[in-house]
Design a protein around this motif. Structure first.
Motif, short mmCIF file in Angstrom:
data_model
loop_
_atom_site.label_atom_id
_atom_site.label_comp_id
_atom_site.label_asym_id
_atom_site.label_seq_id
_atom_site.Cartn_x
_atom_site.Cartn_y
_atom_site.Cartn_z
N THR A 14 26.44 33.95 37.92
CA THR A 14 25.96 35.28 37.57
C THR A 14 26.55 35.70 36.24
O THR A 14 27.61 35.21 35.83
N GLY A 15 25.87 36.60 35.55
CA GLY A 15 26.33 37.08 34.25
C GLY A 15 25.21 37.83 33.57
O GLY A 15 24.03 37.67 33.90
N LEU A 203 31.44 33.56 37.68
CA LEU A 203 31.15 34.66 36.76
C LEU A 203 31.11 34.10 35.34
O LEU A 203 32.11 33.57 34.85
N ALA A 215 31.28 41.34 33.72
CA ALA A 215 31.77 40.36 34.70
C ALA A 215 32.77 41.01 35.66
O ALA A 215 32.73 40.75 36.87
N THR A 218 30.81 43.27 38.14
CA THR A 218 30.13 42.44 39.14
C THR A 218 31.14 41.85 40.12
O THR A 218 30.93 41.85 41.35
N SER A 219 32.25 41.36 39.60
CA SER A 219 33.28 40.77 40.44
C SER A 219 33.79 41.77 41.47
O SER A 219 33.91 41.44 42.66
N GLN A 230 35.92 33.46 43.65
CA GLN A 230 35.30 33.63 42.35
C GLN A 230 36.02 32.81 41.28
O GLN A 230 37.21 32.54 41.39
N LEU A 232 36.00 32.44 36.84
CA LEU A 232 35.52 32.98 35.57
C LEU A 232 35.29 31.85 34.56
O LEU A 232 36.19 31.05 34.31
#
Length: 593
Positions: A14-15, A203, A215, A218-219, A230, A232
């Protein structure tokens, strides 16, 4: 990429648009397939470019990737699913309700929330039903669900009773009406997302403050719902190869500053840094090289350099035509991170410097533009900030007071969650926007806050339904009653679509243009921001980025836009009045970011 040391079965990427999540997802799929794993790569992005990256025409079923025996990919089409979903919900009412009411229902099912829920409906069959992907070792999803969608799907099952009482036309409850039949599947999907032993959420961000903030947001949303495994990935981190090139040194420094300001909430997660690639990530070999910038890759790109697109005017060349009417509204529209606030501010400054009265309305949370203008004081320019949180809180309180009065606890919880939707914020800000547009009758109003075509049509259908029921329009405020004609009048409103010379921002801007045209609003021009082409760059890596952007400059100029202007990338971001002024002056010194 560290998350591949011990990869889980499901990997979600996602991003925000333009950060390269498709490239990272595809590279992950290729690396796992190279390791002998059987992999299914799935995209539910309406603007998916999986076909382009992988060099294969994909559909809604797994397709084998040539030369990769164990890699399969598919494009799920949420727009098609949303259209079918919309017809299932609206079709039974055709011929029973007035045409205006049916059109209003259709538009309720045409927004981003319907698309989001349709996308979840698509991939939950792959995620929640173990038999659907049993033959694969790993399933990689190019698009992850938002926290808003997951909260809606985990609320108590109050949909039936609530829908019977709901007459408010709020944004996401309509799309939810048809989900009851698959609640078990959705529950299994949400459970799988939260199981750290089977699912990792990756992310993807750039070394830019806005992308890292997105990010982090969303996180946090997904962590609250139990999706805590998660990782990054900071994609496209630039390292100058020619330290005598001031543009390369400036770009490297910006990335360093952004990374030093990484939100604390992201620092707790494992992190992978992916260096900036010299060109587009197209084809299996380039995916294998993602993260490895070497002289071989640059030499290959130098051999295939693209002819530059000629005849692209600077933003300065739009100003004369924009001021010709003497008043009116100028809208800067585009996805987050493309620079529409900067473009709006630069145009407002340029018009004010010509002596016209201008009002700039922005949702820029930093508000540094307003501060810079106040400090240097242009007598004919005023600035205000529309506060989305304040507008949304005010609107939500009104809806809860009216629509929530007779609801039970479960129904009220569902309504409160619906009001946390991004669509609700858009509608709330829309009301402030209507008042701002009305001011354009006697001066220039420049806005970086603009409604989508869907919101305009939602207003259109709601007004039509209102007239059908009440047979009168005298109760409507003047600003609201005249908003649609003003937005659709090209002599009063000029819409500028702001984008970047990259695949995802251009394709998202094209979707925005289609949406506006559906609402009978024709864009005046496209503004392509952060263009490298006119700059005297010597750094090999940046020169290849120059070459790569030609494809998207040509697509905008020759296919998408009736008129186009560019803003070259500049050494320093425009954070004050003087810097903003340079954006609308001719010549390379007018570069912008």
């Amino acid at each position: 990429m560290k998350f591949l040391d011990h990869p889980t079965r499901n990997l979600f990427f996602t991003g925000k648009g333009g950060v390269g999540k498709t490239s990272v997802a595809c590279a992950t799929a290729v690396k796992l397939a190279d390791a002998g794993k059987k992999v299914l790569l799935v995209s539910t992005d309406p603007a998916s470019n999986l076909d382009e990256v992988l060099g294969v025409t994909l559909g809604n079923h797994p397709t084998a990737i040539p030369a990769m025996q164990t890699l399969f990919a598919m494009n799920l089409d949420p727009e098609k699913s949303a259209a079918e979903y919309r017809e299932r919900m609206v079709g039974p009412y055709r011929g029973l309700l007035p045409e205006a009411a049916v059109k209003s229902m259709e538009e309720q099912f045409s927004g981003s929330c319907t698309l989001e829920i349709a996308a979840f409906d698509e991939f939950s069959r792959l995620l929640g039903d173990p038999t659907a992907t049993a033959e694969f070792d790993h399933v990689i999803f190019d698009t992850a669900p938002t926290g808003h969608t997951l909260r809606l799907l985990t609320l108590p099952s109050a949909w039936d009773g609530f829908m019977e009482q709901n007459t408010t036309g709020t944004s996401c409850l309509g799309p939810l009406a048809g989900l009851q039949a698959q609640q078990k599947l959705y529950q299994e999907s949400v459970k799988a997302l939260g199981d750290a032993s089977v699912t990792t959420l990756v992310l993807v961000a750039r070394a830019e403050a806005s992308a890292l903030r997105e990010a982090a947001r969303t996180s946090g949303e997904l962590a609250e719902l139990g999706v805590r495994n998660q990782h990054l990935v900071v994609n496209g981190v630039f390292q100058a190869m020619d330290t005598s090139d001031p543009y390369a040194v400036a770009l490297q420094e910006r990335g360093t500053v952004a990374l030093s300001g990484t939100p604390d909430s992201l620092k707790a997660f494992p992190q992978t840094i992916v260096p900036l690639s010299p060109g587009g990530i197209l084809g299996i070999e380039s995916l294998r090289r993602l993260g490895n910038v070497d002289s071989t890759a640059i030499a290959e790109l130098e051999a295939g350099e693209v002819e530059p697109v000629e005849g692209l005017p600077m933003l300065s060349e739009l100003i004369d035509d924009l001021v010709a009417p003497g008043h009116g509204v100028i809208l800067a529209m585009g996805k987050g991170g493309v620079g529409k606030t900067t473009v709006a501010a630069a145009i407002a400054v340029a018009i004010a410097q010509r002596g016209y009265e201008v009002h700039l309305s922005t949702t820029d949370p930093a508000a540094h533009i307003a501060a810079a203008m106040n400090d240097e004081s242009l007598p004919t320019l005023s600035v205000s900030r529309i506060d989305p949180e304040a507008e949304t809180a005010k609107y939500s309180a009104q809806v809860l007071g009216k629509a929530g009065a007779n609801l039970d606890a479960q129904g009220k919880a569902l309504l409160e969650e619906d009001l946390r939707s991004p669509c609700t914020e858009e509608i709330a800000v829309f009301r402030a926007f209507a008042d701002a547009v009305a001011a354009g009758t006697n001066k220039f109003v420049v806005l970086d806050t603009a409604p989508t075509g869907h919101t305009v049509l939602l207003l259109d259908s709601a007004l039509a339904y209102h007239r059908e029921v009440t047979r009168q329009s005298s109760e409507m405020p003047e600003a609201v009653e005249n908003l649609l004609p003003r937005l659709r009048d090209p002599d009063f409103t000029r819409v500028l679509i702001v984008t970047l010379p990259e695949a995802t921002p251009v394709h998202e801007a094209a979707a925005l243009q289609r949406d506006l045209r559906r609402a009978e609003i024709e864009p005046y021009a496209w503004v392509i921001n952060q263009v490298l082409s006119p700059l005297p760059i010597t750094d090999p890596l940046m020169k290849q980025r120059q070459s790569h952007e030609q494809k998207y400059l040509r697509e905008v100029k020759e296919v998408l836009a009736s008129r186009v202007a560019i803003i070259p990338w500049q050494l320093e971001p425009p954070t004050g009045l003087q810097s903003l002024s340079r954006l609308t002056h001719s010549g390379l010194t007018a570069s912008g970011s």
